[in-house]
Design a protein around this motif. Structure first.
Motif, PDB file in Angstrom:
ATOM      1  N   MET A 164       0.832  -1.172   0.000  1.00 30.69           N
ATOM      2  CA  MET A 164       0.000   0.000   0.000  1.00 30.69           C
ATOM      3  C   MET A 164       0.887   1.250   0.000  1.00 30.69           C
ATOM      4  O   MET A 164       1.892   1.302   0.692  1.00 30.69           O
ATOM      5  N   MET A 165       0.490   2.244  -0.780  1.00 26.21           N
ATOM      6  CA  MET A 165       1.292   3.459  -0.899  1.00 26.21           C
ATOM      7  C   MET A 165       0.924   4.450   0.203  1.00 26.21           C
ATOM      8  O   MET A 165      -0.221   4.542   0.615  1.00 26.21           O
ATOM      9  N   THR A 166       1.921   5.203   0.631  1.00 21.27           N
ATOM     10  CA  THR A 166       1.671   6.231   1.642  1.00 21.27           C
ATOM     11  C   THR A 166       1.029   7.446   0.983  1.00 21.27           C
ATOM     12  O   THR A 166       1.108   7.610  -0.247  1.00 21.27           O
ATOM     13  N   PRO A 167       0.407   8.316   1.758  1.00 25.11           N
ATOM     14  CA  PRO A 167      -0.186   9.526   1.177  1.00 25.11           C
ATOM     15  C   PRO A 167       0.831  10.385   0.433  1.00 25.11           C
ATOM     16  O   PRO A 167       0.517  10.970  -0.604  1.00 25.11           O
ATOM     17  N   LYS A 168       2.046  10.473   0.924  1.00 24.05           N
ATOM     18  CA  LYS A 168       3.085  11.259   0.251  1.00 24.05           C
ATOM     19  C   LYS A 168       3.418  10.655  -1.120  1.00 24.05           C
ATOM     20  O   LYS A 168       3.588  11.378  -2.093  1.00 24.05           O
ATOM     21  N   GLU A 169       3.501   9.347  -1.196  1.00 21.90           N
ATOM     22  CA  GLU A 169       3.775   8.686  -2.475  1.00 21.90           C
ATOM     23  C   GLU A 169       2.638   8.905  -3.463  1.00 21.90           C
ATOM     24  O   GLU A 169       2.871   9.119  -4.657  1.00 21.90           O
ATOM     25  N   LEU A 170       1.406   8.865  -2.973  1.00 21.82           N
ATOM     26  CA  LEU A 170       0.256   9.120  -3.842  1.00 21.82           C
ATOM     27  C   LEU A 170       0.272  10.558  -4.358  1.00 21.82           C
ATOM     28  O   LEU A 170      -0.026  10.813  -5.525  1.00 21.82           O
ATOM     29  N   PHE A 171       0.623  11.508  -3.482  1.00 23.81           N
ATOM     30  CA  PHE A 171       0.720  12.909  -3.882  1.00 23.81           C
ATOM     31  C   PHE A 171       1.778  13.086  -4.969  1.00 23.81           C
ATOM     32  O   PHE A 171       1.547  13.758  -5.979  1.00 23.81           O
ATOM     33  N   GLU A 172       2.945  12.487  -4.770  1.00 20.99           N
ATOM     34  CA  GLU A 172       4.025  12.592  -5.758  1.00 20.99           C
ATOM     35  C   GLU A 172       3.617  11.971  -7.095  1.00 20.99           C
ATOM     36  O   GLU A 172       3.956  12.481  -8.161  1.00 20.99           O
ATOM     37  N   ARG A 173       2.879  10.889  -7.051  1.00 17.29           N
ATOM     38  CA  ARG A 173       2.402  10.252  -8.277  1.00 17.29           C
ATOM     39  C   ARG A 173       1.443  11.178  -9.024  1.00 17.29           C
ATOM     40  O   ARG A 173       1.538  11.350 -10.230  1.00 17.29           O
ATOM     41  N   ARG A 174       0.502  11.797  -8.281  1.00 19.14           N
ATOM     42  CA  ARG A 174      -0.425  12.752  -8.896  1.00 19.14           C
ATOM     43  C   ARG A 174       0.330  13.927  -9.489  1.00 19.14           C
ATOM     44  O   ARG A 174       0.018  14.395 -10.579  1.00 19.14           O
ATOM     45  N   LYS A 175       1.322  14.435  -8.771  1.00 20.25           N
ATOM     46  CA  LYS A 175       2.106  15.575  -9.244  1.00 20.25           C
ATOM     47  C   LYS A 175       2.832  15.241 -10.548  1.00 20.25           C
ATOM     48  O   LYS A 175       2.823  16.025 -11.498  1.00 20.25           O
ATOM     49  N   ARG A 176       3.448  14.065 -10.609  1.00 17.43           N
ATOM     50  CA  ARG A 176       4.134  13.646 -11.838  1.00 17.43           C
ATOM     51  C   ARG A 176       3.160  13.522 -13.000  1.00 17.43           C
ATOM     52  O   ARG A 176       3.446  13.924 -14.125  1.00 17.43           O
ATOM     53  N   ARG A 177       1.974  12.966 -12.731  1.00 11.07           N
ATOM     54  CA  ARG A 177       0.961  12.786 -13.762  1.00 11.07           C
ATOM     55  C   ARG A 177       0.482  14.139 -14.298  1.00 11.07           C
ATOM     56  O   ARG A 177       0.362  14.333 -15.505  1.00 11.07           O
ATOM     57  N   VAL A 178       0.255  15.100 -13.419  1.00  9.60           N
ATOM     58  CA  VAL A 178      -0.189  16.433 -13.834  1.00  9.60           C
ATOM     59  C   VAL A 178       0.891  17.125 -14.647  1.00  9.60           C
ATOM     60  O   VAL A 178       0.623  17.708 -15.708  1.00  9.60           O
ATOM     61  N   ARG A 179       2.149  17.066 -14.190  1.00 14.92           N
ATOM     62  CA  ARG A 179       3.241  17.724 -14.907  1.00 14.92           C
ATOM     63  C   ARG A 179       3.458  17.104 -16.286  1.00 14.92           C
ATOM     64  O   ARG A 179       3.724  17.798 -17.255  1.00 14.92           O
ATOM     65  N   GLN A 180       3.334  15.795 -16.381  1.00 14.16           N
ATOM     66  CA  GLN A 180       3.503  15.119 -17.669  1.00 14.16           C
ATOM     67  C   GLN A 180       2.424  15.576 -18.649  1.00 14.16           C
ATOM     68  O   GLN A 180       2.714  15.847 -19.814  1.00 14.16           O
ATOM     69  N   ALA A 181       1.195  15.686 -18.184  1.00 17.85           N
ATOM     70  CA  ALA A 181       0.107  16.141 -19.047  1.00 17.85           C
ATOM     71  C   ALA A 181       0.318  17.602 -19.454  1.00 17.85           C
ATOM     72  O   ALA A 181       0.050  17.975 -20.599  1.00 17.85           O
ATOM     73  N   LEU A 182       0.818  18.421 -18.544  1.00 18.57           N
ATOM     74  CA  LEU A 182       1.073  19.834 -18.863  1.00 18.57           C
ATOM     75  C   LEU A 182       2.148  19.980 -19.929  1.00 18.57           C
ATOM     76  O   LEU A 182       2.029  20.798 -20.836  1.00 18.57           O
ATOM     77  N   LYS A 183       3.214  19.207 -19.805  1.00 16.20           N
ATOM     78  CA  LYS A 183       4.297  19.295 -20.781  1.00 16.20           C
ATOM     79  C   LYS A 183       3.814  18.898 -22.165  1.00 16.20           C
ATOM     80  O   LYS A 183       4.223  19.469 -23.167  1.00 16.20           O
TER      81      LYS A 183
END
Length: 120
Positions: A1-20
């Motif tokens: 199970m992923m920690t909340p911090k890991e989930l946040f970092e995953r969301r952040k990477r996903r958003v940045r990838q879509a923005l680029k």
């Protein structure tokens, strides 16, 4: 199970990838919020330079705001970042919410930045 911090970092990477993929060379308006303050920067990723920034920690805002961690503070920071960006000749940006949900303080900052003259 992923920690909340890991989930946040995953969301952040996903958003940045879509923005680029969708930015087409536009500058990025990045938002960071902590428990006590909110920060915004206009970043040129190609050059790696911050062109404008604002936060609820600035003296002019600290004197007028009750706290740096509410919607009114976020709106004040959004208005200030828009003023500084327009003064620097920037009107078109892409909004980088990071891993944060587009709700509450993040939405208040975005709406104030739009009212201040930024387009995204």
């Amino acid at each position: 199970m992923m920690t909340p911090k890991e989930l946040f970092e995953r969301r952040k990477r996903r958003v940045r990838q879509a923005l680029k993929a969708k930015s087409h060379g536009r500058l990025r308006l990045s938002v960071h919020r902590s428990g006590q303050n909110i920060y915004a920067q206009v970043i040129d990723d190609e050059r790696g330079v911050t062109l404008a920034s604002a936060s609820s920690l600035e003296k002019s805002l600290r004197e007028t705001l009750k706290t740096g961690a509410d919607k009114s503070a976020a709106a004040a920071v959004g208005k200030l970042i828009a003023e500084r960006a327009v003064a620097a000749g920037i009107t078109e940006v892409v909004f980088d919410r990071g891993g944060y949900i587009y709700h509450g303080r993040v939405k208040a900052l975005a709406d104030a930045a739009r009212e201040g003259g930024l387009s995204f």
